[in-house]
Design a protein around this motif. Structure first.
Motif, PDB file in Angstrom:
ATOM      1  N   GLY A 171      20.103  71.800  -0.343  1.00  0.00           N
ATOM      2  CA  GLY A 171      19.932  70.474   0.237  1.00  0.00           C
ATOM      3  C   GLY A 171      19.634  70.537   1.717  1.00  0.00           C
ATOM      4  N   ASP A 172      18.854  71.517   2.141  1.00  0.00           N
ATOM      5  CA  ASP A 172      18.438  71.616   3.544  1.00  0.00           C
ATOM      6  C   ASP A 172      17.752  70.310   3.941  1.00  0.00           C
ATOM      7  N   ALA A 173      18.310  69.626   4.928  1.00  0.00           N
ATOM      8  CA  ALA A 173      17.839  68.285   5.275  1.00  0.00           C
ATOM      9  C   ALA A 173      17.011  68.231   6.553  1.00  0.00           C
ATOM     10  N   ALA A 174      16.924  69.345   7.281  1.00  0.00           N
ATOM     11  CA  ALA A 174      16.127  69.349   8.509  1.00  0.00           C
ATOM     12  C   ALA A 174      14.643  69.283   8.155  1.00  0.00           C
ATOM     13  N   PRO A 175      13.802  68.795   9.072  1.00  0.00           N
ATOM     14  CA  PRO A 175      12.362  68.767   8.796  1.00  0.00           C
ATOM     15  C   PRO A 175      11.845  70.160   8.443  1.00  0.00           C
ATOM     16  N   SER A 176      10.955  70.211   7.479  1.00  0.00           N
ATOM     17  CA  SER A 176      10.425  71.479   6.991  1.00  0.00           C
ATOM     18  C   SER A 176       8.990  71.677   7.459  1.00  0.00           C
ATOM     19  N   ASP A 177       8.652  72.915   7.763  1.00  0.00           N
ATOM     20  CA  ASP A 177       7.321  73.304   8.248  1.00  0.00           C
ATOM     21  C   ASP A 177       7.111  72.840   9.696  1.00  0.00           C
ATOM     22  N   PHE A 178       6.113  73.434  10.319  1.00  0.00           N
ATOM     23  CA  PHE A 178       5.621  72.971  11.618  1.00  0.00           C
ATOM     24  C   PHE A 178       4.243  72.361  11.358  1.00  0.00           C
ATOM     25  N   TYR A 179       4.225  71.309  10.549  1.00  0.00           N
ATOM     26  CA  TYR A 179       2.976  70.731  10.066  1.00  0.00           C
ATOM     27  C   TYR A 179       3.084  69.211  10.200  1.00  0.00           C
ATOM     28  N   MET A 180       2.534  68.695  11.283  1.00  0.00           N
ATOM     29  CA  MET A 180       2.746  67.299  11.621  1.00  0.00           C
ATOM     30  C   MET A 180       2.400  66.317  10.501  1.00  0.00           C
ATOM     31  N   PRO A 181       1.348  66.542   9.699  1.00  0.00           N
ATOM     32  CA  PRO A 181       1.045  65.560   8.651  1.00  0.00           C
ATOM     33  C   PRO A 181       2.150  65.384   7.614  1.00  0.00           C
ATOM     34  N   ALA A 182       3.104  66.311   7.543  1.00  0.00           N
ATOM     35  CA  ALA A 182       4.137  66.223   6.509  1.00  0.00           C
ATOM     36  C   ALA A 182       5.553  66.263   7.047  1.00  0.00           C
ATOM     37  N   THR A 183       5.762  66.930   8.177  1.00  0.00           N
ATOM     38  CA  THR A 183       7.103  67.370   8.565  1.00  0.00           C
ATOM     39  C   THR A 183       8.071  66.227   8.863  1.00  0.00           C
ATOM     40  N   ILE A 184       7.681  65.287   9.699  1.00  0.00           N
ATOM     41  CA  ILE A 184       8.601  64.218  10.115  1.00  0.00           C
ATOM     42  C   ILE A 184       8.428  63.035   9.164  1.00  0.00           C
TER      43      ILE A 184
END
Length: 738
Positions: A408-421
């Motif tokens: 359940g890792d809840a931090a933003p994933s990837d360094f990919y602006m179209p998806a991360t935040i």
């Protein structure tokens, strides 16, 4: 019965047959001279959970919002990369358990070969002629026993069994194990993924369950000679579930050795078939046997046979039964089957549509118990979700972003602006809890998982902010798309992308439908206020649904995600009856997206089938079924993103249902988008939210029989071909409506 048949062994992983029990999975190659079983265990990840949260996030979230309010997109992106992105881009990823090798001591030619997957019984059979006599092989993975059994019968069986855990990538020779050897008459392969303080221990074990020939143990191999029947047992375990996986494997293999394999197979078929037979689809003219890859080759040439449609539907049910069972983890991006040590997208849980799509059909086909792993996962994710909500957004409640792992890792994933935040993942997942309750009306279930709903409700209340006279989400994105602002800037971060608002609106409407004992008057009042203050779904000058609050130009008009149509499906905001203008705008939006090349991935094509069904466009829906088969389906019927990704299988299975029947609770639409190609057939065991089970038959595109079995009191309006039939049901009654 549906049987999928190859006339050759698999030449590669993508042609193998998948089998599984939710915990243990295998891809079966079926080569009589050298069988390779690619094994997975659903909890084997690359390491223990990691804390990736950027602790500076909460101090700067308002700066990012301010930049977006002032339309300083580049500034917002720079701040987000610095302060909102996690300190490390990726959660843990899924890994294979290893490979089982069953190798003939002497390779010989064989003829009359068949490799058969029986999706109704959950087993793979192989038969072939070798030197004038037939050999047979049968394998299955038992849920009651949590073990795989592989039986060979023939005249003179001489084989060698061994285990490996090596990379399947050509040119790589790495093996990922710590120990390998024979102990207690079993080959045991063990390893450890993690660091000095925390990690995951794992073991795969193989023994000879039964054999009428000679058995010889050679350090890390087992040799069988002069046998006419041999059954191999295979297990796998990690320290996620057992303190000592190796000991668990040894004991499990010993225990199950006491049972005759014929009894074990009967037990397995009984368990598997009970789930599979809760519903059925029979298309007139469809054969029970589907020959592969011939059927796929026909589809590529523009000819889609009914047998392929029926087999694909049944295969979808089969895959979910095999990859998501009570006590297991939820089906991931590849269900449970993955060969690579660095799989595409980590083979984790992508929750900006993909994992949700895995479970779209389960309640409708009476398989609500397969939904349970998804609910358990959400409950386990609360701890991390609360921490991230507080530190990152200064908010109460819980949050999940677009990608997570078994912890359940809840931090933003990837360094990919179209998806991360994108902080809507948990809210969307919570809609599945509402859905299960609508079907079951099980108060014990709701009490068990109400905390998940409550924590997402807290997050919504403390996360949304007022701007321009409405309540907003943000910073967020419209999953994974990019806009072009009026000044030419390209951006992804924004305030209140349409999908966010549609998801929040769906959540609030579901919340208000709960019994009063679950929602206080204050919460009802707050939810109603928020519904009034949320931005409306907007239509632009081109008569299309706006993806963002501003009518931005799209940088990729044919993008695979069509997120702003969430309200059409799986949401319930946009319908022809309730919102005719949005309905037409949704149609225009979909046509524009496809005209520009959309739907080019397997799961996207599957989603589009569901869109067309809800837009009552049978011809277009079937054209996308044909496209899915021809362009996004592997020879073994697994979905091809590319690469293999299982969500397309599950999404398209649901699409077939939506063509035949659409359930809105008090209203049920029959044959709302039935293609001419599927003009006669029957769907039995369709479960409605009202507690009614329908058996539907149709002939020449008209309902010929409709039988309803009620599990509780209900009043339902049935709509078909301009007719309106209102029926009142008493609990435990059966009515023939047509």
């Amino acid at each position: 019965m549906t049987r999928m048949i190859f006339k050759t062994p698999s030449a590669n992983w993508e042609d193998c047959f998948p089998i599984g029990n939710g915990f243990l999975g295998a891809m079966v190659q079926g080569n009589p001279n050298h069988e390779i079983l690619f094994m997975n265990e659903d909890s084997l990840y690359s390491g223990w959970e990691v804390n990736r949260l950027n602790n500076n996030s909460g101090k700067h979230i308002e700066e990012v919002r301010t930049a977006l309010k002032e339309q300083r997109v580049n500034d917002a992106h720079q701040l987000a990369e610095r302060y909102l992105f996690a300190n490390s881009p990726h959660p843990r990823h899924y890994e294979p358990l290893g490979q089982v090798h069953i190798e003939s001591l002497v390779s010989t030619d064989y003829t009359d070969y068949q490799r058969i997957l029986d999706v109704t019984k959950g087993k793979v059979d192989m038969k072939y002629n070798r030197k004038g006599s037939y050999e047979t092989r049968t394998c299955f993975i038992s849920y009651p026993r949590n073990e795989m059994f592989y039986t060979i019968e023939g005249r003179n069986i001489n084989i060698e069994c061994y285990l490996l855990r090596r990379s399947p990538v050509s040119g790589q020779s790495e093996s990922y194990i710590d120990e390998l050897g024979v102990e207690d008459e079993a080959i045991l392969l063990s390893g450890y993924n993690g660091n000095k303080t925390n990690g995951i221990d794992f073991t795969m074990g193989l023994n000879i369950h039964s054999c009428d020939g000679k058995v010889e143990y050679c350090d890390s191999r087992i040799i069988i000679t002069d046998a006419t029947k041999v059954t191999i047992g295979i297990v796998g375990r990690t320290s996620i579930r057992s303190n000592n996986p190796k000991e668990w494997c040894i004991e499990a293999l010993k225990k199950n050795r006491n049972e005759d394999v014929i009894s074990l197979l009967a037990e397995h078929i009984s368990d598997f078939s009970e789930l599979f037979n809760r519903s059925s689809l029979q298309l007139k003219g469809a054969s029970e046997d589907l020959y592969l890859p011939e059927a796929i080759n026909q589809a590529k040439n523009g000819e889609v046979i009914l047998s392929l449609c029926q087999a694909y539907f049944n295969f979808g049910k089969y895959l979910l039964i095999s990859s998501s069972r009570k006590g297991s983890l939820p089906a991931n991006l590849q269900g449970i089957w993955s060969k690579e040590f660095t799989p595409p997208w980590g083979s984790r849980y992508t929750i900006n549509i993909n994992i949700q799509m895995n479970y779209w059909f389960c309640e409708k086909l009476g398989l609500g118990d397969l939904h349970l792993p998804l609910f358990e996962f959400q409950k386990e994710a609360l701890k991390n979700g609360r921490r991230v909500a507080k530190v990152m957004y200064n908010a109460e409640g819980t949050v999940l972003h677009h990608n997570t792992d078994i912890f359940g890792d809840a931090a933003p994933s990837d360094f990919y602006m179209p998806a991360t935040i994108w902080p809507m993942g948990g809210i969307w997942l919570a809609l599945h809890i509402f859905e299960h309750y609508k079907y079951s009306k099980n108060d014990e279930f709701l009490e068990e998982y109400f905390e998940v709903i409550q924590e997402n409700w807290k997050f919504i209340q403390s996360y949304l902010f007022e701007f321009n006279g409405v309540l907003n989400t943000g910073p967020s994105v419209s999953p994974e798309n990019t806009y072009i602002a009026s000044n030419g800037e390209r951006g992804q971060l924004c305030i209140s992308p349409t999908m966010d608002i549609q998801i929040v609106r769906e959540f609030l409407n579901n919340l208000l439908e709960l019994p009063e004992r679950y929602i206080s008057q204050d919460s009802k009042k707050a939810a109603k206020y928020m519904l009034e203050k949320l931005p409306k779904t907007k239509i632009n000058g081109k008569k299309m649904i706006m993806e963002w609050q501003d009518d931005y130009e799209e940088s990729e008009p044919g993008h695979r995600h069509i997120s702003h149509l969430f309200g059409l499906f799986p949401g319930n905001e946009i319908t022809k009856d309730k919102t005719p203008e949005l309905y037409v705008a949704a149609l225009n939006t979909l046509e524009s997206r496809l005209k520009n090349g959309g739907g080019h991935t397997g799961w996207s094509c599957a989603w589009i089938i569901n869109f067309w069904a809800h837009l009552n466009r049978p011809k277009e829906a079937f054209e996308n079924i044909k496209k899915l088969f021809a362009c996004s389906t592997l020879n073994n019927l697994l979905d091809n993103h590319p690469p293999f990704q299982i969500d397309g299988n599950f999404g398209a299975t649901n699409g077939f249902i939506e063509l035949i029947v659409q359930d809105f609770g008090d209203k049920v639409y029959l044959l709302p988008a039935l293609p001419q190609e599927l003009d006669s057939g029957e769907l039995n065991g369709f479960v409605c939210k009202s507690g009614i089970i329908l058996n539907i038959e149709w002939k020449d595109s008209n309902i010929s029989s409709l039988v309803a079995i009620s599990k509780r009191n209900a009043t339902v309006e049935f709509l078909l071909s301009g007719q309106q039939i209102i029926k009142h049901f008493e609990q435990n009654t059966q009515i023939k409506i047509i």
